[in-house]
Motif scaffolding. Structure first.
Motif, mmCIF file in Angstrom:
data_model
loop_
_atom_site.group_PDB
_atom_site.id
_atom_site.type_symbol
_atom_site.label_atom_id
_atom_site.label_comp_id
_atom_site.label_asym_id
_atom_site.label_seq_id
_atom_site.Cartn_x
_atom_site.Cartn_y
_atom_site.Cartn_z
ATOM 1 N N THR A 41 0.842 -1.201 0.000
ATOM 2 C CA THR A 41 0.000 0.000 0.000
ATOM 3 C C THR A 41 0.875 1.248 0.000
ATOM 4 O OG1 THR A 41 -1.803 -1.135 1.137
ATOM 5 C CG2 THR A 41 -1.789 1.272 1.264
ATOM 6 N N THR A 42 1.874 1.278 0.861
ATOM 7 C CA THR A 42 2.781 2.417 0.926
ATOM 8 C C THR A 42 3.529 2.590 -0.392
ATOM 9 O OG1 THR A 42 3.013 2.148 3.308
ATOM 10 C CG2 THR A 42 4.716 3.429 2.197
ATOM 11 N N ALA A 43 3.936 1.488 -1.002
ATOM 12 C CA ALA A 43 4.637 1.573 -2.289
ATOM 13 C C ALA A 43 3.726 2.185 -3.355
ATOM 14 C CB ALA A 43 5.116 0.193 -2.719
ATOM 15 N N PHE A 44 2.475 1.730 -3.426
ATOM 16 C CA PHE A 44 1.552 2.302 -4.416
ATOM 17 C C PHE A 44 1.271 3.781 -4.123
ATOM 18 C CE2 PHE A 44 0.434 -2.148 -5.510
ATOM 19 C CZ PHE A 44 0.576 -2.058 -6.888
ATOM 20 N N GLU A 45 1.199 4.147 -2.849
ATOM 21 C CA GLU A 45 1.015 5.561 -2.502
ATOM 22 C C GLU A 45 2.217 6.388 -2.958
ATOM 23 O OE1 GLU A 45 0.387 5.166 1.704
ATOM 24 O OE2 GLU A 45 -1.783 4.918 1.483
ATOM 25 N N ARG A 46 3.410 5.885 -2.726
ATOM 26 C CA ARG A 46 4.624 6.581 -3.154
ATOM 27 C C ARG A 46 4.703 6.687 -4.669
ATOM 28 N NH1 ARG A 46 9.551 3.626 -0.978
ATOM 29 N NH2 ARG A 46 10.628 5.255 -2.138
ATOM 30 N N LEU A 47 4.312 5.619 -5.356
ATOM 31 C CA LEU A 47 4.327 5.643 -6.816
ATOM 32 C C LEU A 47 3.374 6.704 -7.356
ATOM 33 C CD1 LEU A 47 4.431 1.805 -7.501
ATOM 34 C CD2 LEU A 47 6.215 3.467 -8.118
ATOM 35 N N LYS A 48 2.179 6.758 -6.767
ATOM 36 C CA LYS A 48 1.198 7.744 -7.216
ATOM 37 C C LYS A 48 1.672 9.165 -6.895
ATOM 38 C CE LYS A 48 -3.665 8.918 -7.095
ATOM 39 N NZ LYS A 48 -4.993 8.543 -6.670
ATOM 40 N N ALA A 49 2.169 9.388 -5.700
ATOM 41 C CA ALA A 49 2.631 10.723 -5.290
ATOM 42 C C ALA A 49 3.833 11.176 -6.109
ATOM 43 C CB ALA A 49 2.975 10.717 -3.801
ATOM 44 N N GLY A 50 4.658 10.228 -6.522
ATOM 45 C CA GLY A 50 5.852 10.559 -7.296
ATOM 46 C C GLY A 50 5.601 10.647 -8.785
#
Length: 154
Positions: A41-50
């Motif tokens: 979940t954190t990885a997908f959040e970081r991917l979206k934010a980046g």
């Protein structure tokens, strides 16, 4: 130190920046996350934010194989909200039900096996990928572990 910790353990202070291609983008087990689902979940959040929607990243999972002393490892390439599952015969309704997403997301599968969840949130993407690893590929924690290992690399 467990087999998985040797491959995936890293403390928060050593966490790579999103643009550092020489280190894993995410890895679990680590002190950063309580579960493989939280790590994804954190990885997908970081991917979206980046704003990395145009870049492929590989999520890999490791867990117990068919025998007690065996390992099962699978990789899934992801770009934005698309998972590259070419060559897999995915039972989409079963995976969506396992992820508890059957009434929450629309999933599109093209003729090559690319699966897209167009409007899925990072949390829904993580739940779907977790279901692919667990339900489709059959990856589960070893008897002496609480969860399976997961990582993401460019």
């Amino acid at each position: 130190m467990s087999f998985f910790a040797r491959f995936f353990s890293k403390s928060k202070s050593n966490a790579p920046s999103p643009s550092d291609d020489s280190q894993p983008f995410m890895e679990y087990p680590s002190d950063d996350y309580d579960s493989s689902l939280q790590a994804m979940t954190t990885a997908f959040e970081r991917l979206k934010a980046g704003d990395y929607g145009d870049r492929w990243i590989t999520f890999g999972a490791q867990g117990k194989g068919h025998d007690e002393d065996s390992y099962h490892m699978e990789d899934v390439n992801v770009r934005g909200n698309t998972l590259d599952l070419r060559g897999q015969k995915l039972d989409l309704p079963t995976v969506l039900q396992f992820a508890k997403l059957q009434d929450q997301v629309q999933a599109e599968v093209d003729s090559q096996g690319m699966v897209t969840l167009p409007a899925a949130t990072p949390q829904q993407m993580a739940r779907f990928l977790d279901a692919v690893f667990q339900k489709h590929f059959g990856i589960h924690p070893h008897d002496d572990e609480n969860d399976y290992a997961v990582g993401a690399e460019w």
